[in-house]
Design an enzyme around this catalytic site. Structure first.
Site, mmCIF file in Angstrom:
data_model
loop_
_atom_site.group_PDB
_atom_site.id
_atom_site.type_symbol
_atom_site.label_atom_id
_atom_site.label_comp_id
_atom_site.label_asym_id
_atom_site.label_seq_id
_atom_site.Cartn_x
_atom_site.Cartn_y
_atom_site.Cartn_z
ATOM 1 N N ALA A 88 26.750 1.749 26.307
ATOM 2 C CA ALA A 88 28.154 1.313 26.333
ATOM 3 C C ALA A 88 28.990 2.144 27.296
ATOM 4 O O ALA A 88 29.944 1.634 27.894
ATOM 5 C CB ALA A 88 28.756 1.380 24.928
ATOM 6 N N THR A 121 28.827 -3.988 27.627
ATOM 7 C CA THR A 121 28.410 -3.433 26.338
ATOM 8 C C THR A 121 29.545 -2.591 25.770
ATOM 9 O O THR A 121 30.168 -1.831 26.501
ATOM 10 C CB THR A 121 27.150 -2.559 26.528
ATOM 11 O OG1 THR A 121 26.111 -3.349 27.117
ATOM 12 C CG2 THR A 121 26.657 -1.992 25.211
ATOM 13 N N THR A 176 25.057 -8.051 26.798
ATOM 14 C CA THR A 176 25.000 -7.362 25.517
ATOM 15 C C THR A 176 23.919 -6.318 25.663
ATOM 16 O O THR A 176 23.241 -6.265 26.687
ATOM 17 C CB THR A 176 24.676 -8.322 24.357
ATOM 18 O OG1 THR A 176 25.108 -7.730 23.153
ATOM 19 C CG2 THR A 176 23.207 -8.637 24.262
ATOM 20 N N CYS A 213 27.373 0.521 30.895
ATOM 21 C CA CYS A 213 27.359 -0.927 31.157
ATOM 22 C C CYS A 213 28.692 -1.561 30.760
ATOM 23 O O CYS A 213 29.117 -1.453 29.608
ATOM 24 C CB CYS A 213 26.217 -1.573 30.371
ATOM 25 S SG CYS A 213 26.162 -3.364 30.531
#
Length: 187
Positions: free
Chosen positions: A162, A168, A7, A165
């Site tokens: 995001a 994410t 996350t 990764c």
């Protein structure tokens, strides 16, 4: 059994605001299990913001323990964090938990690490989780080179994370507090 991964949680203090945001993706191995998890919450009658990264069940256990410490210490963020860490280090079950918490109120921003440490970050910037390094770099650049508000910095840094990764996503939850205090910009 594979572990749940990843996350990104980001917290920024700027002006009279503190903001914590996180993405919504829960991943098991190489499979996205959920895209709209809520990893950022308001605690203690809305006066404390908290976000978690790591194993979901472990994080919920820590949230519950931290919230009970907040109640016990009447909302004193630092005291509640230190007492949670004391429990974490002495309780065999807690020592195995794989999670990080980012917490903030009107006075302080803290990280509670998986090793049972309480860390106050430099310049009021926290970024944890698998996308944390990407989000931290983006947030720091935005803090140093723009006049954007804390909420915009959190949102933009999470979107950048995001894009980089795989753990994410862009399904963001963002919470903010007005602190009544003015936090300096990074220089």
């Amino acid at each position: 059994m594979e572990n749940f991964h990843g996350t990104t949680i980001v917290s920024v203090r700027r002006g009279d605001q503190v903001v914590i945001g996180g993405d919504g993706q829960v991943t098991l191995g190489d499979t996205v299990m959920k895209g709209n998890a809520r990893k950022v919450r308001r605690l203690y009658n809305g006066r404390v913001l908290a976000g978690f990264a790591g194993a979901t069940a472990d994080a919920f256990t820590l949230f519950e323990r931290f919230e009970s410490q907040l109640e016990k210490h009447r909302g004193n963020l630092t005291k509640a964090a230190v007492e949670l860490v004391k429990d974490w280090r002495t309780d065999r079950m807690l020592r195995r938990l794989e999670a990080l918490l980012a917490i903030a109120d009107d006075k302080a921003s803290l990280i509670i690490s998986g090793n049972g440490d309480v860390i106050e970050p430099e310049n009021g910037l926290i970024a944890i989780g698998s996308g944390g390094p990407f989000a931290q770099s983006a947030a720091r650049a935005l803090l140093e080179n723009t006049e954007l508000g804390a909420r915009d910095i959190v949102e933009k840094s999470l979107i950048i994370a995001a894009d980089i990764c795989i753990y994410t996503n862009r399904n963001l939850t963002i919470e903010e507090l007005e602190t009544g205090r003015n936090f300096p910009n990074l220089a």
